[in-house]
Design an enzyme around this catalytic site. Structure first.
Site, short mmCIF file in Angstrom:
data_model
loop_
_atom_site.label_atom_id
_atom_site.label_comp_id
_atom_site.label_asym_id
_atom_site.label_seq_id
_atom_site.Cartn_x
_atom_site.Cartn_y
_atom_site.Cartn_z
CG ASN A 83 -0.24 -0.09 2.46
OD1 ASN A 83 0.58 0.64 2.75
ND2 ASN A 83 -0.55 -1.17 3.07
N GLY A 86 -0.57 0.61 17.18
CA GLY A 86 -0.46 0.19 15.88
C GLY A 86 -0.77 1.11 14.79
CG ASP A 129 -7.02 -5.54 5.45
OD1 ASP A 129 -6.58 -5.33 6.85
OD2 ASP A 129 -7.85 -4.68 4.96
CE LYS A 148 8.27 -11.75 -14.30
NZ LYS A 148 8.85 -11.02 -15.32
CG ASP A 181 -7.43 -7.27 13.47
OD1 ASP A 181 -6.48 -6.49 14.02
OD2 ASP A 181 -8.34 -7.04 13.21
CB ILE A 212 -4.38 -3.41 16.23
CG1 ILE A 212 -4.45 -2.33 17.29
CG2 ILE A 212 -5.82 -3.49 15.49
CD1 ILE A 212 -3.18 -1.84 17.93
CG PHE A 231 -3.15 5.12 13.54
CD1 PHE A 231 -2.85 6.34 13.08
CD2 PHE A 231 -2.53 4.89 14.76
CE1 PHE A 231 -2.22 7.31 13.84
CE2 PHE A 231 -1.86 5.84 15.29
CZ PHE A 231 -1.39 7.09 15.04
CE LYS A 278 -8.98 -0.69 13.19
NZ LYS A 278 -8.00 0.17 11.80
#
Length: 408
Positions: free
Chosen positions: A212, A275, A281, A291, A310, A312, A329, A343
């Site tokens: 990301n 965290g 995810d 490759k 997960d 946190i 966060f 959350k």
């Protein structure tokens, strides 16, 4: 609130093309809570106007030693006594030479002689001028006199040359000033803080991965703020191109599984776990050993992804006698406060920091951020909104709020 509120920085600007960077230096110092006053040489005004720096600093810019109104009260002495630190950026070869020889032929050099506070200098000039023996002698004299040198950097120059002499970037200069203004913290070995930062990379094959846009800047700013508060800080970082903050122990990882293993190992002895990492995810069910080749007879490629741990939520679910205070966060693109509250409850967190990453000026990759802070109280939850500010300033706010929630 920034940690350096009320600290006073006197910024000297001399006649170099890098004078345009002085505007950003002022902005960053103000964001850190400092008061800033500016003194410009005559030549500096050919590169950037006093009006610009006055607007940014909120204070009149001084340009002349022979200003009858200012000098009626010995203005240069008042300025010298006012400053907690003097910073000259950019500092030209001419100014360095005059300072090294104790000259007092304009306002800036005069107040430097009269000022007994710490002084920092950021040289900026052509690479040949910087390498010249005379300049090197002069900078050595200034260092012997107690000046702290920042840079210069090497690279492309306005004149077309390549080499040392570029003024350091405003962020590095301001960081040096803030460190000079901040007394070394009293280390508190009992206050163990663990922070995750940056992205994770989930391999698809030996050359590709899922990731990301996280730059890690927020997590690194949190680590620096926690260390400045006296905590013993361990930073678990995904792959980013950032220097390790002073006084911080850094552990580099790649995947979510690696980050989770380190977090679980360290969290049980920590008082505070933050965290901040943007953890993927999902990961590939199994990464290809070689490759993955493009299939000429197919326009699609199907990948099977499985959930990552997960991190946190796993830390928050630790037994009470092993569990730190947990801060999470939430990066959202809409209904930021609503999703943050959900959350906070769903993952069993003690505090959450939520920011809107849909804005190009804030969040991922940016130096600024804005956020909602929500935390548990005996009566439910409390919250506050922090407007757009530097990630350094926001990190200070977050750390102080988190530390206030600790039971000791």
């Amino acid at each position: 609130m920034a940690l350096l509120t009320g600290k006073r920085v006197l910024l000297g600007v001399s006649a170099g093309i890098a004078a345009y960077k002085s505007a950003l230096i002022i902005r960053l110092l103000k964001q850190a809570g400092c008061e800033v006053r500016v003194v410009m040489t005559d030549g500096a005004q050919a590169f950037i106007t006093p009006m610009t720096l006055q607007a940014l600093s909120g204070e009149p810019v001084r340009t002349s030693l022979l200003d009858p109104e200012a000098e009626a009260g010995m203005g240069h002495i008042e300025l010298a006594r006012w400053a907690d630190v003097v910073l000259i950026a950019p500092a030209t070869a001419d100014l360095i030479a005059r300072l090294a020889h104790g000259m007092a032929d304009d306002l800036l050099t005069t107040l430097c002689l009269a000022c007994e506070t710490p002084k920092l200098i950021a040289p900026a000039m052509n690479q040949a001028m910087w390498r010249h023996p005379a300049t090197q002698r002069n900078i050595t004299v200034l260092e012997q006199d107690g000046w702290q040198q920042i840079g210069p950097d090497a690279g492309d120059q306005a004149c077309g040359d390549v080499g040392p002499g570029r003024m350091s970037e405003p962020e590095a200069i301001v960081d040096a000033v803030l460190k000079r203004l901040t007394p070394p913290p009293m280390a508190n070995d009992a206050l163990q803080v663990v922070i995750t930062a940056g992205p994770t990379r989930e391999p698809l094959d030996p050359v590709r991965y899922l990731s990301n846009h996280s730059s890690g800047k927020m997590g690194f700013a949190l680590a620096a703020a926690a260390a400045a508060s006296g905590a013993n800080v361990t930073l678990i970082s995904g792959p980013v191109n950032l220097p390790t903050p002073r006084g911080v122990t850094r552990i580099d990882v790649e995947s979510a599984a690696e980050m989770n293993a380190q977090a679980q190992r360290l969290a049980t002895t920590a008082a505070l776990f933050i965290g901040c990492a943007a953890v993927a995810d999902y990961r590939a069910e199994s990464a290809a050993a070689h490759k993955i080749k493009k299939r000429e007879n197919s326009d699609t490629l199907t990948l099977t992804l499985v959930k990552n741990p997960d991190i946190i939520a796993g830390i928050a679910a630790l037994p009470a006698d092993q569990r730190p205070l947990v801060v999470g966060f939430a990066a959202e693109t809409q209904d930021v406060e609503h999703y943050a509250r959900e959350k906070l409850s769903r993952k069993g967190l003690d505090m959450i920091v939520a920011n809107d990453v849909s804005s190009a000026e804030l969040g991922f990759g940016s130096d600024d951020n804005a956020a909602w802070l929500l935390w548990r109280t005996p009566d439910g939850t409390d919250s506050e909104h922090q407007p757009a500010q530097s990630k350094t300033a926001l990190a200070n706010v977050i750390i102080q709020r988190a530390l206030s929630l600790l039971p000791f």
